[in-house]
Design an enzyme around this catalytic site. Structure first.
Site, PDB file in Angstrom:
ATOM      1  CB  CYS A  13      27.566 -71.249   8.552  1.00 42.03           C
ATOM      2  SG  CYS A  13      25.927 -71.325   9.319  1.00 42.03           S
ATOM      3  CB  CYS A  46      20.002 -70.439   4.919  1.00 42.93           C
ATOM      4  SG  CYS A  46      21.583 -70.530   4.041  1.00 42.93           S
TER       5      CYS A  46
END
Length: 213
Positions: free
Chosen positions: A27, A157
């Site tokens: 991530c 993101c």
């Protein structure tokens, strides 16, 4: 949810869990947040080293901003034909991403289209995050992302921004350093001798203690 653990060799181990409980192997925003939190607690090691999913990444703190190494791009397909129709680009940057280029993003139904593409049989069984990208100039792109595991559009993101940059860069649409705008974040991604670097400044919103029964 991001889990952080100190290892004996002074590196940190990271794990990230999506809203549906599934665990993901990387991530981009998470690694920036972890580094920023470590720095703000008074730990001044620089770079900060993380182990995640069998790989190691370094994050440098530079003038209060975090600069993180990104995973190498893998399984690249600049022109992937979806079984349900349409041609997209595909790349794995820690996690799988589909990238599409649009003239504008305001009127894109990210949840409807993202869910359809994410579930395309061509991407089975893993599926993929879906990044809708608008190239504004050679040094600026805009991105909206539908994330698997969350199964909805998210406001930012990091790996999606990296995927959009990577594909746009491979296609010659942008230069080596680009500002990326998402609905809730502005970050910078650059590439030097094949290594992509993700830069941003996470902001502490609140802190607390989680008590488990």
């Amino acid at each position: 949810m991001l889990g952080l653990e100190t290892e004996r060799n002074s590196a940190f181990s990271l794990r990230y869990f999506n809203r549906d409980g599934s665990e993901t192997q990387f991530c981009g925003n998470g690694i920036l947040c972890a580094a920023q939190w470590i720095h703000e607690t008074g730990d001044r090691r620089n770079p900060i080293e993380f182990r995640w999913g069998g790989a190691r990444y370094k994050v440098w703190m530079v003038k209060g901003r975090a600069q993180a190494e990104l995973p190498q791009a893998r399984n690249v397909e600049l022109d992937m034909h979806l079984q349900l129709g349409g041609v997209v680009s595909y790349v794995v940057i820690g996690v799988p991403h589909v990238v599409t280029f649009e003239d504008e993003l305001e009127h894109i139904d990210v949840n409807r289209l993202g869910r359809k593409i994410r579930s395309d049989p061509s991407l089975s069984p893993e599926g993929a995050n879906v990044d809708f990208c608008q190239v504004v100039g050679s040094d600026r792109i805009r991105v909206r992302t539908y994330e698997r595991g969350v199964e909805s559009e998210t406001l930012s993101c990091g790996s999606g921004a990296a995927a959009a940059f990577y594909i746009a860069h491979r296609r010659g649409m942008v230069g080596d350093r680009v500002k990326v705008s998402a609905p809730a974040a502005k970050t910078t991604i650059s590439v030097d001798r094949g290594q992509m670097v993700f830069e941003g400044k996470p902001v502490l919103v609140y802190s607390g203690v989680l008590e488990q029964p």
